[in-house]
Write an enzyme that holds these catalytic residues in place. Structure first.
Site, PDB file in Angstrom:
ATOM      1  N   GLY A  71     198.955  91.727  -6.216  1.00  0.00           N
ATOM      2  CA  GLY A  71     197.975  91.542  -7.266  1.00  0.00           C
ATOM      3  C   GLY A  71     196.636  92.225  -7.031  1.00  0.00           C
ATOM      4  O   GLY A  71     195.974  92.678  -8.064  1.00  0.00           O
ATOM      5  N   THR A  72     196.194  92.344  -5.998  1.00  0.00           N
ATOM      6  CA  THR A  72     194.951  92.966  -5.515  1.00  0.00           C
ATOM      7  C   THR A  72     194.930  94.461  -5.665  1.00  0.00           C
ATOM      8  O   THR A  72     194.169  94.969  -6.519  1.00  0.00           O
ATOM      9  CB  THR A  72     194.396  92.622  -4.028  1.00  0.00           C
ATOM     10  OG1 THR A  72     194.138  91.292  -4.002  1.00  0.00           O
ATOM     11  CG2 THR A  72     193.062  93.497  -3.927  1.00  0.00           C
ATOM     12  N   ASN A 150     193.010  80.580 -11.621  1.00  0.00           N
ATOM     13  CA  ASN A 150     193.752  80.384 -10.236  1.00  0.00           C
ATOM     14  C   ASN A 150     193.140  78.621 -10.002  1.00  0.00           C
ATOM     15  O   ASN A 150     193.823  77.615  -9.216  1.00  0.00           O
ATOM     16  CB  ASN A 150     193.611  80.819  -9.225  1.00  0.00           C
ATOM     17  CG  ASN A 150     192.266  81.609  -8.992  1.00  0.00           C
ATOM     18  OD1 ASN A 150     191.518  81.754  -9.844  1.00  0.00           O
ATOM     19  ND2 ASN A 150     191.983  81.679  -7.697  1.00  0.00           N
ATOM     20  N   GLN A 178     198.560  83.911 -12.312  1.00  0.00           N
ATOM     21  CA  GLN A 178     198.855  82.499 -12.315  1.00  0.00           C
ATOM     22  C   GLN A 178     199.378  82.160 -13.352  1.00  0.00           C
ATOM     23  O   GLN A 178     200.167  81.046 -13.271  1.00  0.00           O
ATOM     24  CB  GLN A 178     197.326  81.644 -12.429  1.00  0.00           C
ATOM     25  CG  GLN A 178     196.533  81.831 -11.041  1.00  0.00           C
ATOM     26  CD  GLN A 178     197.465  81.133  -9.734  1.00  0.00           C
ATOM     27  OE1 GLN A 178     198.574  80.364 -10.132  1.00  0.00           O
ATOM     28  NE2 GLN A 178     197.230  81.328  -8.366  1.00  0.00           N
ATOM     29  N   SER A 198     202.013  89.149  -9.688  1.00  0.00           N
ATOM     30  CA  SER A 198     202.266  89.168  -8.230  1.00  0.00           C
ATOM     31  C   SER A 198     203.488  88.167  -8.146  1.00  0.00           C
ATOM     32  O   SER A 198     203.582  87.295  -8.445  1.00  0.00           O
ATOM     33  CB  SER A 198     201.095  88.545  -7.551  1.00  0.00           C
ATOM     34  OG  SER A 198     201.195  88.541  -6.324  1.00  0.00           O
ATOM     35  N   ALA A 199     204.376  88.701  -7.011  1.00  0.00           N
ATOM     36  CA  ALA A 199     205.483  88.202  -6.827  1.00  0.00           C
ATOM     37  C   ALA A 199     205.474  86.798  -6.096  1.00  0.00           C
ATOM     38  O   ALA A 199     206.072  85.957  -6.404  1.00  0.00           O
ATOM     39  CB  ALA A 199     206.362  89.047  -5.863  1.00  0.00           C
ATOM     40  N   HIS A 200     204.611  86.625  -5.136  1.00  0.00           N
ATOM     41  CA  HIS A 200     204.553  85.500  -4.334  1.00  0.00           C
ATOM     42  C   HIS A 200     204.070  84.287  -4.930  1.00  0.00           C
ATOM     43  O   HIS A 200     204.004  83.037  -4.323  1.00  0.00           O
ATOM     44  CB  HIS A 200     203.828  85.693  -3.043  1.00  0.00           C
ATOM     45  CG  HIS A 200     202.252  85.695  -3.136  1.00  0.00           C
ATOM     46  ND1 HIS A 200     201.349  84.713  -2.742  1.00  0.00           N
ATOM     47  CD2 HIS A 200     201.480  86.751  -3.674  1.00  0.00           C
ATOM     48  CE1 HIS A 200     200.122  84.922  -2.987  1.00  0.00           C
ATOM     49  NE2 HIS A 200     200.127  85.932  -3.462  1.00  0.00           N
ATOM     50  N   THR A 236     206.731 105.348  -0.752  1.00  0.00           N
ATOM     51  CA  THR A 236     208.012 105.103  -1.050  1.00  0.00           C
ATOM     52  C   THR A 236     208.094 103.404  -1.310  1.00  0.00           C
ATOM     53  O   THR A 236     207.311 102.722  -0.959  1.00  0.00           O
ATOM     54  CB  THR A 236     209.006 105.121   0.199  1.00  0.00           C
ATOM     55  OG1 THR A 236     208.921 106.437   0.531  1.00  0.00           O
ATOM     56  CG2 THR A 236     210.454 104.644   0.179  1.00  0.00           C
ATOM     57  N   CYS A 323     191.544  82.860  -1.241  1.00  0.00           N
ATOM     58  CA  CYS A 323     191.539  84.193  -0.576  1.00  0.00           C
ATOM     59  C   CYS A 323     190.056  84.354   0.033  1.00  0.00           C
ATOM     60  O   CYS A 323     189.220  85.328  -0.358  1.00  0.00           O
ATOM     61  CB  CYS A 323     191.559  85.111  -1.949  1.00  0.00           C
ATOM     62  SG  CYS A 323     193.148  85.177  -2.717  1.00  0.00           S
TER      63      CYS A 323
END
Length: 383
Positions: A71-72, A150, A178, A198-200, A236, A323
């Protein structure tokens, strides 16, 4: 050792089984997705399937999804001087709300003198009148406002923000990290120009994110040196991480409505139980919030003491954003909302997820009762 209860889902989430399986399968693919042979095409197919899943989740087009390292990076890519819609005027300055994630507050590639801050109300919503004044005071701007905070979980009136921004000839970037998988939204219905994911935060792995562009939005690449991602992000692709991101997104969207209802019920159970124990404040309780997020404080409470107390009781919670290098410090979000420093220093966040149960909530409330009792005893001893 007794089983622990994880209530810090806004910081990061456990890996979904679907994401783990997709990642493991991708590890067995030898090809580079940029190669033209069969192995390369197999890797490319995995990447494009995930791209389609993420585009579908936000009502975008697959060709407008740009994969990043998280995300950053996605925020940094979005916050680019000169970003524009078609042949429209390029953005020459950046306006960000005061409650944004630090990766947005840093301003991306805009110079400090080109960045302005939008005030928020005491409930944590963007002050639309202040936004109008800022937009009227200078050249075309890129405006960045998160969909859901968040820390407080407050959901911004993004459609209204978009109207104000576009009337002034600006572009709108939404940090929806979020919100994904917790509330329904689409890039077109929000009238947004760029959306960060963001995935996590939804059960995918750490280190994978995406920027979704509106149709005909153009920007300059942050990472150069290759033609990957249609020339918008060199390097990649992380095939295994992207595969898991796509699988996690599909799983989250398939269960979105029932999970949101269940989380709303658990949130109500949690907040009712918290309020029965001590006089407390739930931040942004008077505006729409994510169904999984509760940020609260009690006068005299110190967040560090509370987080440690919960942890010793087997409950993982936080004091807000994760963070800040593990430091427990007053929230810039609450400061922007005008919350007194002594109250902000005691803010504790509990955030729930798809595996959170009523039993987890009850255990958290047991731990809280012990903490609250200790706090009240301390007050009586010093009275």
């Amino acid at each position: 050792m007794p089983e622990r209860v994880y209530l810090d889902w806004n910081a990061t989430t456990p890996l979904r089984p679907e994401a783990r399986a997709a990642m493991a399968a991708a590890w067995d693919i030898a090809g580079n997705p940029s190669s033209v042979h069969a192995e390369g095409r197999q890797a490319r197919r995995v990447v494009e399937d995930a791209r389609a899943a993420i585009a579908a989740a936000v009502g975008g087009r697959p060709q407008d999804v740009v994969f990043t390292s998280g995300g950053t990076e996605a925020n940094a890519l979005a916050l680019t001087p000169g970003v524009r819609h078609g042949s429209g005027q390029p953005a020459r300055r950046l306006l960000v709300s005061a409650i944004e994630h630090t990766s947005v507050l840093s301003g991306g590639r805009f110079s400090p003198e080109a960045i302005g801050t939008i005030d928020v109300t005491g409930s944590g919503l963007v002050d639309l009148d202040h936004l109008r004044r800022l937009l009227a005071a200078g050249p075309p701007a890129l405006v960045s406002v998160m969909l859901a905070n968040n820390e407080t979980g407050a959901i911004q009136p993004i459609s209204e923000v978009a109207d104000v921004v576009h009337e002034a000839g600006g572009l709108l970037h939404i940090d929806a990290i979020q919100a994904l998988g917790k509330i329904p939204f689409e890039i077109k219905s929000l009238n947004a120009d760029l959306i960060t994911l963001s995935a996590h935060k939804i059960g995918g792995p750490k280190g994978v994110g995406a920027l979704v562009l509106g149709e005909d939005v153009q920007l300059e690449a942050l990472l150069r040196g290759g033609g990957q991602e249609l020339g918008r992000r060199a390097g990649t692709e992380n095939v295994a991480g992207i595969a898991a991101f796509g699988a996690a997104t599909s799983a989250a969207m398939a269960a979105l409505a029932p999970n949101a209802r269940r989380l709303q019920s658990l949130q109500e159970r949690l907040e009712k139980g918290l309020m029965q124990t001590a006089s407390m404040i739930v931040f942004s309780a008077d505006v729409p919030r994510l169904p999984n997020t509760t940020l609260f404080t009690v006068p005299g409470l110190k967040a560090e003491t509370a987080v440690i107390g919960f942890d010793l009781g087997g409950i993982a919670v936080s004091s807000g954003s994760a963070c800040s290098s593990g430091k427990v410090q007053p929230s810039h979000v609450l400061s922007a909302m005008g919350i007194a420093r002594d109250l902000a220093q005691g803010a504790v966040r509990l955030s729930l997820g798809w595996s959170t149960s009523e039993a987890d909530i009850d255990l958290a409330l047991q731990a809280w009762r012990k903490l609250a009792d200790a706090l009240l005893r301390g007050r009586r001893n010093t009275a």
